[in-house]
Scaffold this active site. Structure first.
Site, mmCIF file in Angstrom:
data_model
loop_
_atom_site.group_PDB
_atom_site.id
_atom_site.type_symbol
_atom_site.label_atom_id
_atom_site.label_comp_id
_atom_site.label_asym_id
_atom_site.label_seq_id
_atom_site.Cartn_x
_atom_site.Cartn_y
_atom_site.Cartn_z
ATOM 1 N N PRO A 154 36.630 39.862 49.963
ATOM 2 C CA PRO A 154 36.252 40.065 51.529
ATOM 3 C C PRO A 154 36.927 41.213 52.513
ATOM 4 C CG PRO A 154 38.258 38.611 50.020
ATOM 5 C CD PRO A 154 37.522 40.342 49.582
ATOM 6 N N GLU A 155 35.976 41.004 53.838
ATOM 7 C CA GLU A 155 36.784 42.237 54.831
ATOM 8 C C GLU A 155 36.884 41.649 55.567
ATOM 9 O OE1 GLU A 155 33.952 45.292 55.514
ATOM 10 O OE2 GLU A 155 32.725 44.917 54.048
ATOM 11 N N HIS A 197 41.328 30.998 36.294
ATOM 12 C CA HIS A 197 41.177 32.346 37.751
ATOM 13 C C HIS A 197 42.223 32.267 39.058
ATOM 14 C CE1 HIS A 197 39.042 34.964 35.458
ATOM 15 N NE2 HIS A 197 37.450 33.746 35.136
ATOM 16 N N ARG A 251 39.330 39.155 39.897
ATOM 17 C CA ARG A 251 40.213 40.649 39.121
ATOM 18 C C ARG A 251 41.353 40.912 39.585
ATOM 19 N NH1 ARG A 251 35.377 44.155 42.028
ATOM 20 N NH2 ARG A 251 36.548 45.549 40.208
ATOM 21 N N ARG A 288 39.639 66.396 61.660
ATOM 22 C CA ARG A 288 39.461 65.181 59.998
ATOM 23 C C ARG A 288 38.094 65.760 59.574
ATOM 24 N NH1 ARG A 288 42.123 59.646 58.248
ATOM 25 N NH2 ARG A 288 43.504 59.656 59.332
#
Length: 282
Positions: A2-3, A100, A118, A162
């Site tokens: 999920p984003e 899970h 996971r 950066r």
DNA sequence: AAGTGGACCTGCTAGC
DNA sequence: TGCTAGCAGGTCCACT
């Protein structure tokens, strides 16, 4: 998995229903990314408040019902992160828990269940002063994409000096939150920026374009119910449809939707990165 | 300080 | 069919 859009779609799919319910019990499965914190007994009897999202985190405020009728009291809550493979379901009868299902909050209106094969996800319990925002744990997070302060000028200032590729800077989450691997690729495609471009080298105009595209791609994905790559579902179990419209993500070798040249794949920061070498420039 | 690489954990798929 | 290597949407940490 999920984003930001998936987390937001999840939030919207259960926030109204769970708000105002009372916690009956909490069941925990295997340990997740971080330990839960204090003993969860104390949240039994709490009332669930308005579910909030910050970046990819969800905050479930839980307030202890105060028998004396006085207001205030210490407010705590659950901070939930879905990691790579997590999803939440909320319903009156979700059936028996599977191997899970690592967290289930049983409330007077139904069960909120976190399934996460996971186990990169996280559930933390604590007072709002440390976990809620503005809280310590989330203090390193960048702007929400909807934040008015976020514009080309702000982005360029934060990227100054950066040398890391712009895609990694975007995904790092300390400048803008919410763009994970899929949406970082998609936003950079829309902005016509090569994901390998050194972050500090982007012009003001390109920074502005990137901000606009990050906003629009995330908003569109929310509108479409998130991406169901593999198995994303909201808390009702409904699938999203954004993956049907990805321009580059997961399309290595296929024709760019704009110029028809094959979509390329490289690895940046150990993450697969998709882009069009013709449309996207350094 | 900024950059890099490894770690966490399991399931699925492609390829032999 | 069965095994193995490689891959996956995120984040934190240790090291250079």
């Amino acid at each position: 998995m999920p984003e930001l859009p998936e987390v937001e779609v999840t939030r919207r799919s259960f926030a109204d229903r769970i708000q105002g319910s009372v916690v009956r019990s909490l069941h925990l499965g295997k340990p997740l990314r971080w330990p839960l914190g204090r003993a969860p007994d104390e949240l039994v009897g709490c009332e669930v408040g308005a579910v909030l999202r910050r970046g990819k985190y969800l905050w479930l405020p839980l307030r202890r019902a105060d028998p004396s009728g006085a207001s205030g009291g210490d407010e705590g809550g659950l901070l939930i992160h879905l990691g790579m493979s997590g999803s939440l379901r909320f319903g009156a009868d979700l059936g028996p828990r599977g191997p899970h299902d690592h967290m289930e909050l049983v409330t007077s209106r139904g069960q909120l269940r976190l399934t996460d094969p996971r186990r990169f996800g996280a559930v933390l319990w604590g007072p709002s002063t440390t976990l809620g925002w503005p809280g310590k744990l989330l203090s390193g997070l960048g702007c929400e994409p909807t934040d008015e302060r976020l514009d080309g000028r702000y982005l360029q200032a934060r990227l100054k000096g950066r040398r890391t590729p712009i895609k990694q800077a975007l995904m790092a989450g300390d400048i803008v939150v919410g763009a994970g691997n899929i949406y970082a690729c998609e936003a950079l495609f829309r902005a016509r920026i090569d994901p390998r471009t050194p972050a500090g080298r982007l012009s003001l105009a390109r920074c502005q374009r990137l901000v606009d595209e990050v906003r629009s791609v995330l908003a569109e994905a929310i509108e479409l119910g998130g991406s169901s790559l593999k198995d994303f579902r909201d808390a009702h179990g409904a699938q999203g449809h954004f993956q049907l419209s990805t321009a580059v993500y997961g399309r290595e070798g296929e024709a760019c939707r704009v110029c028809l040249s094959p979509v390329k794949r490289v690895v940046l920061g150990q993450r697969a990165t998709f882009f069009c070498g013709n449309c996207q420039k350094r």
